[in-house]
Design a protein around this motif. Structure first.
Motif, PDB file in Angstrom:
ATOM      1  N   UNK A 294       0.822  -1.200   0.000  1.00 53.48           N
ATOM      2  CA  UNK A 294       0.000   0.000   0.000  1.00 53.48           C
ATOM      3  C   UNK A 294       0.855   1.248   0.000  1.00 53.48           C
ATOM      4  N   UNK A 295       1.919   1.260   0.801  1.00 48.43           N
ATOM      5  CA  UNK A 295       2.808   2.420   0.859  1.00 48.43           C
ATOM      6  C   UNK A 295       3.421   2.694  -0.522  1.00 48.43           C
ATOM      7  N   UNK A 296       3.830   1.648  -1.218  1.00 49.35           N
ATOM      8  CA  UNK A 296       4.419   1.814  -2.555  1.00 49.35           C
ATOM      9  C   UNK A 296       3.391   2.365  -3.535  1.00 49.35           C
ATOM     10  N   UNK A 297       2.175   1.857  -3.484  1.00 46.29           N
ATOM     11  CA  UNK A 297       1.129   2.340  -4.385  1.00 46.29           C
ATOM     12  C   UNK A 297       0.777   3.797  -4.092  1.00 46.29           C
ATOM     13  N   UNK A 298       0.670   4.128  -2.812  1.00 47.61           N
ATOM     14  CA  UNK A 298       0.387   5.514  -2.437  1.00 47.61           C
ATOM     15  C   UNK A 298       1.527   6.436  -2.856  1.00 47.61           C
TER      16      UNK A 298
ATOM     17  N   UNK B 188       1.303   7.466  -6.310  1.00 48.22           N
ATOM     18  CA  UNK B 188       0.242   8.456  -6.495  1.00 48.22           C
ATOM     19  C   UNK B 188       0.571   9.779  -5.806  1.00 48.22           C
ATOM     20  N   UNK B 189       1.751   9.858  -5.177  1.00 51.79           N
ATOM     21  CA  UNK B 189       2.155  11.090  -4.505  1.00 51.79           C
ATOM     22  C   UNK B 189       1.451  11.327  -3.183  1.00 51.79           C
TER      23      UNK B 189
ATOM     24  N   UNK C  27      -7.194   9.626  -6.438  1.00 47.78           N
ATOM     25  CA  UNK C  27      -6.312   8.577  -6.947  1.00 47.78           C
ATOM     26  C   UNK C  27      -7.082   7.267  -7.125  1.00 47.78           C
ATOM     27  N   UNK C  28      -7.958   6.959  -6.204  1.00 45.41           N
ATOM     28  CA  UNK C  28      -8.754   5.740  -6.312  1.00 45.41           C
ATOM     29  C   UNK C  28      -9.731   5.816  -7.466  1.00 45.41           C
TER      30      UNK C  28
ATOM     31  N   UNK D 225      -2.066   9.232 -10.034  1.00 47.13           N
ATOM     32  CA  UNK D 225      -2.132  10.608 -10.527  1.00 47.13           C
ATOM     33  C   UNK D 225      -1.011  10.940 -11.485  1.00 47.13           C
ATOM     34  N   UNK D 226       0.086  10.233 -11.438  1.00 45.31           N
ATOM     35  CA  UNK D 226       1.231  10.598 -12.267  1.00 45.31           C
ATOM     36  C   UNK D 226       1.281   9.795 -13.530  1.00 45.31           C
TER      37      UNK D 226
END
Length: 72
Positions: A23-27, A30-31, A65-66, A71-72
């Protein structure tokens, strides 16, 4: 470690520490930073992940983001 969302949902024995890192990597992609993100140690048998408290603007970024993917 499961590789996609469906794999995670079907893995009741998922390690909460691995889930936190995924989850931390995915977040991060997304910044988005959730400072309180971590494994919940209160009841280790439940394998809970603590998302913590966030500012309202971070919650909005997370929602966006969800809704739209990274976002990037």
């Amino acid at each position: 470690m499961p590789t996609n969302t469906a794999d995670w949902r079907n893995a009741p024995d998922t390690d909460p520490h691995e889930a936190v890192e995924a989850l931390r990597a995915a977040l991060d992609r997304a910044g988005i930073v959730l400072p309180s993100l971590g494994a919940d140690f209160a009841n280790p048998d439940l394998k809970l992940v603590e998302l913590g408290r966030v500012r309202a603007d971070v919650a909005v970024c997370l929602a966006q983001a969800l809704q739209s993917g990274d976002r990037e």
